[in-house]
Design a protein around this motif. Sequence first.
Motif, mmCIF file in Angstrom:
data_model
loop_
_atom_site.group_PDB
_atom_site.id
_atom_site.type_symbol
_atom_site.label_atom_id
_atom_site.label_comp_id
_atom_site.label_asym_id
_atom_site.label_seq_id
_atom_site.Cartn_x
_atom_site.Cartn_y
_atom_site.Cartn_z
ATOM 1 N N CYS A 97 -31.495 -11.944 46.620
ATOM 2 C CA CYS A 97 -32.309 -11.078 45.772
ATOM 3 C C CYS A 97 -33.767 -11.516 45.974
ATOM 4 N N ARG A 98 -34.629 -10.559 46.399
ATOM 5 C CA ARG A 98 -36.028 -10.939 46.669
ATOM 6 C C ARG A 98 -36.783 -11.189 45.369
ATOM 7 N N SER A 99 -36.220 -10.719 44.275
ATOM 8 C CA SER A 99 -36.914 -10.855 43.005
ATOM 9 C C SER A 99 -36.626 -12.214 42.339
ATOM 10 N N CYS A 100 -35.334 -12.571 42.150
ATOM 11 C CA CYS A 100 -35.040 -13.835 41.449
ATOM 12 C C CYS A 100 -34.490 -14.914 42.384
ATOM 13 N N HIS A 101 -34.287 -14.557 43.672
ATOM 14 C CA HIS A 101 -33.853 -15.499 44.711
ATOM 15 C C HIS A 101 -32.420 -16.000 44.558
ATOM 16 N N GLU A 102 -31.612 -15.334 43.705
ATOM 17 C CA GLU A 102 -30.181 -15.651 43.655
ATOM 18 C C GLU A 102 -29.529 -15.111 44.934
ATOM 19 N N ARG A 103 -28.374 -15.725 45.294
ATOM 20 C CA ARG A 103 -27.654 -15.240 46.473
ATOM 21 C C ARG A 103 -26.321 -14.650 46.045
ATOM 22 N N TRP A 104 -25.905 -13.574 46.705
ATOM 23 C CA TRP A 104 -24.687 -12.872 46.306
ATOM 24 C C TRP A 104 -23.866 -12.468 47.515
ATOM 25 N N ARG A 105 -22.570 -12.195 47.209
ATOM 26 C CA ARG A 105 -21.697 -11.617 48.229
ATOM 27 C C ARG A 105 -21.897 -10.103 48.154
ATOM 28 N N ALA A 106 -22.437 -9.518 49.231
ATOM 29 C CA ALA A 106 -22.891 -8.119 49.195
ATOM 30 C C ALA A 106 -21.779 -7.155 48.787
ATOM 31 N N ASP A 107 -20.524 -7.422 49.235
ATOM 32 C CA ASP A 107 -19.457 -6.456 48.962
ATOM 33 C C ASP A 107 -18.977 -6.508 47.512
ATOM 34 N N LYS A 108 -19.530 -7.418 46.697
ATOM 35 C CA LYS A 108 -19.064 -7.517 45.311
ATOM 36 C C LYS A 108 -20.100 -7.021 44.298
ATOM 37 N N ILE A 109 -21.304 -6.596 44.751
ATOM 38 C CA ILE A 109 -22.359 -6.334 43.750
ATOM 39 C C ILE A 109 -22.948 -4.920 43.752
ATOM 40 N N GLU A 110 -22.493 -4.043 44.622
ATOM 41 C CA GLU A 110 -22.953 -2.652 44.646
ATOM 42 C C GLU A 110 -24.479 -2.505 44.656
ATOM 43 N N GLY A 111 -25.139 -3.295 45.504
ATOM 44 C CA GLY A 111 -26.559 -3.071 45.756
ATOM 45 C C GLY A 111 -27.537 -3.467 44.657
ATOM 46 N N ARG A 112 -27.048 -4.146 43.618
ATOM 47 C CA ARG A 112 -27.936 -4.513 42.514
ATOM 48 C C ARG A 112 -27.686 -5.973 42.131
ATOM 49 N N CYS A 113 -28.733 -6.754 41.946
ATOM 50 C CA CYS A 113 -28.581 -8.170 41.620
ATOM 51 C C CYS A 113 -27.992 -8.331 40.210
ATOM 52 N N PRO A 114 -26.818 -8.969 40.088
ATOM 53 C CA PRO A 114 -26.204 -9.113 38.763
ATOM 54 C C PRO A 114 -27.030 -10.016 37.837
ATOM 55 N N ASN A 115 -27.938 -10.804 38.404
ATOM 56 C CA ASN A 115 -28.741 -11.715 37.578
ATOM 57 C C ASN A 115 -29.928 -10.994 36.943
ATOM 58 N N CYS A 116 -30.749 -10.298 37.779
ATOM 59 C CA CYS A 116 -31.977 -9.705 37.228
ATOM 60 C C CYS A 116 -32.005 -8.188 37.330
ATOM 61 N N GLY A 117 -31.002 -7.594 37.989
ATOM 62 C CA GLY A 117 -30.939 -6.131 38.037
ATOM 63 C C GLY A 117 -31.741 -5.520 39.184
ATOM 64 N N SER A 118 -32.464 -6.328 39.946
ATOM 65 C CA SER A 118 -33.288 -5.789 41.034
ATOM 66 C C SER A 118 -32.415 -5.201 42.152
ATOM 67 N N THR A 119 -32.936 -4.152 42.803
ATOM 68 C CA THR A 119 -32.229 -3.613 43.970
ATOM 69 C C THR A 119 -32.929 -4.034 45.260
ATOM 70 N N ASP A 120 -33.926 -4.907 45.114
ATOM 71 C CA ASP A 120 -34.670 -5.386 46.279
ATOM 72 C C ASP A 120 -33.929 -6.581 46.896
ATOM 73 N N LEU A 121 -32.959 -6.249 47.755
ATOM 74 C CA LEU A 121 -32.102 -7.282 48.342
ATOM 75 C C LEU A 121 -32.334 -7.357 49.849
ATOM 76 N N THR A 122 -32.132 -8.544 50.429
ATOM 77 C CA THR A 122 -32.253 -8.671 51.889
ATOM 78 C C THR A 122 -31.081 -7.955 52.562
ATOM 79 N N GLU A 123 -31.189 -7.719 53.859
ATOM 80 C CA GLU A 123 -30.066 -7.208 54.631
ATOM 81 C C GLU A 123 -28.943 -8.247 54.593
ATOM 82 N N PRO A 124 -27.668 -7.815 54.508
ATOM 83 C CA PRO A 124 -26.575 -8.797 54.512
ATOM 84 C C PRO A 124 -26.526 -9.565 55.834
#
Length: 438
Positions: free
Chosen positions: A96-123
């Motif tokens: 997540c470019r906003s809060c810098h948390e890391r996620w498994r892309a196939d589990k989060i539907e394009g939105r950071c579960p921590n801060c809600g941002s959709t500004d994510l890096t390419e998987p």
Amino acid sequence: MTEDAPDHELMERVVNLCKRRGLVFPSAEIYGGFRSTYDYGPLGVLMLRNVKDAWWRSMVQLRDDVVGLDAAILSSPKIWEASGHLANFTDPLVDCRSCHERWRADKIEGRCPNCGSTDLTEPRAFNLMFKTYAGPVEEDATVAYLRPETAQGMFVNFLNVLQTSRKKPPFGIAQVGKSFRNEITPQNFVFRTREFEQMEMEYFVPPDEADKWFEYWLDERMRWYLDLGIPAERLRLRHHEAGELSHYSAATADVEFLFPWGWDELEGIANRTDYDLKAHAEHSGEKLEYFDQATGERYVPYVIEPAAGATRTMMAFLIAAYGEDEVGGEKRSVLHLHPRLAPHQMAVLPLSKNDALVPLSREVLALLQPLGMCDFDVTQSIGRRYRRQDEVGTPYCVTVDFDSLEDRAVTVRDRDTTEQARVPIDRLAEELRGRLAR
Ligand code: ATP
């Protein structure tokens, strides 16, 4: 609970119960914990062992076509090269470019579960294998991996087992043990952890019988969960779509359980074809095939693999067993666990602390200990002690009272019905053996 209304309260109660009653503790708690790792306490270690034993009993003990194995956790990295894990055992990682948390892309539907941002890096592909060094020199030549599944142990020992066990296809090799995956987001208590236990079996069959045996194992494995008390409405089989299949699989179906957050996997059953044996044959130069002396036929068996998680399954059994009801006007929480899974099968409870009851109570305890795990509890009122046992799923409480000293009989109380029966001590072992064998 319904599919639409996830029962977060149920989850919280089960997690609290696990901590409060010594089933599962957060690991390294005095140091603030350690990244979703867990320790199994006095009752948890009993129950986890029971889950694994129940699996072993059904997969090995009650059959004549499956043998066991216990392979090394640290082994040659060549195994993981051949199996495809080094190249393919990855999850898609996004930042997540906003809060810098890391996620498994196939589990989060394009939105950071921590801060809600959709500004994510390419998987990007993140390999889940834990890397370490075997020996005192930390260099490329000594890199080794903790196994991410137990299955490869069975494939690389295929010839050893074939030659020593005198089995022929269809036959299986079963293994229970720890596996390690550097999961991007471990979550949901012991559902997804980085260190966990698996129960896997590789069933080697003639290629033209693979479809039949795949169906057979789907039925067998569903029946195992149902027989051990998971209600049918919380269990389902989900067949993978073609695009979802792993690189080695011709068909896969998951046994899914309705967890408090929705349906999720307990076990994967796959037709792994001849992928693994062929890959190891190619990389090792050994011929991994079966020669049928009767027909003169030589072939590489196909493999049907039921792969379950012991720790994850223990959690499902706990959730399915958890209940609350009222007994004699008082609320109780109770685990309706199958007797084979319960941490203790029995508890011996002297009615009071009075010294006069001790010798006979200890005699009864010694009589029952060979039948299963037996708790022994003398403190608090008998009603409270029954509730403590109900809460951790002990199927039978045996109470020794003052009449017992005269009539050499004790009271056996059933956890689920709370019915009590007077049983002579002479017949007690036989009575409980019968009740526990259901
Ligand atoms: P997932 O899709 O949930 O990551 P998977 O399909 O990769 O799991 P398999 O490789 O099929 O899982 O592993 C077989 C079984 O091992 C799973 O069904 C599960 O019960 C268990 N398992 C896998 N990963 C974990 C984990 N991180 N923690 C606990 N159990 C696990």
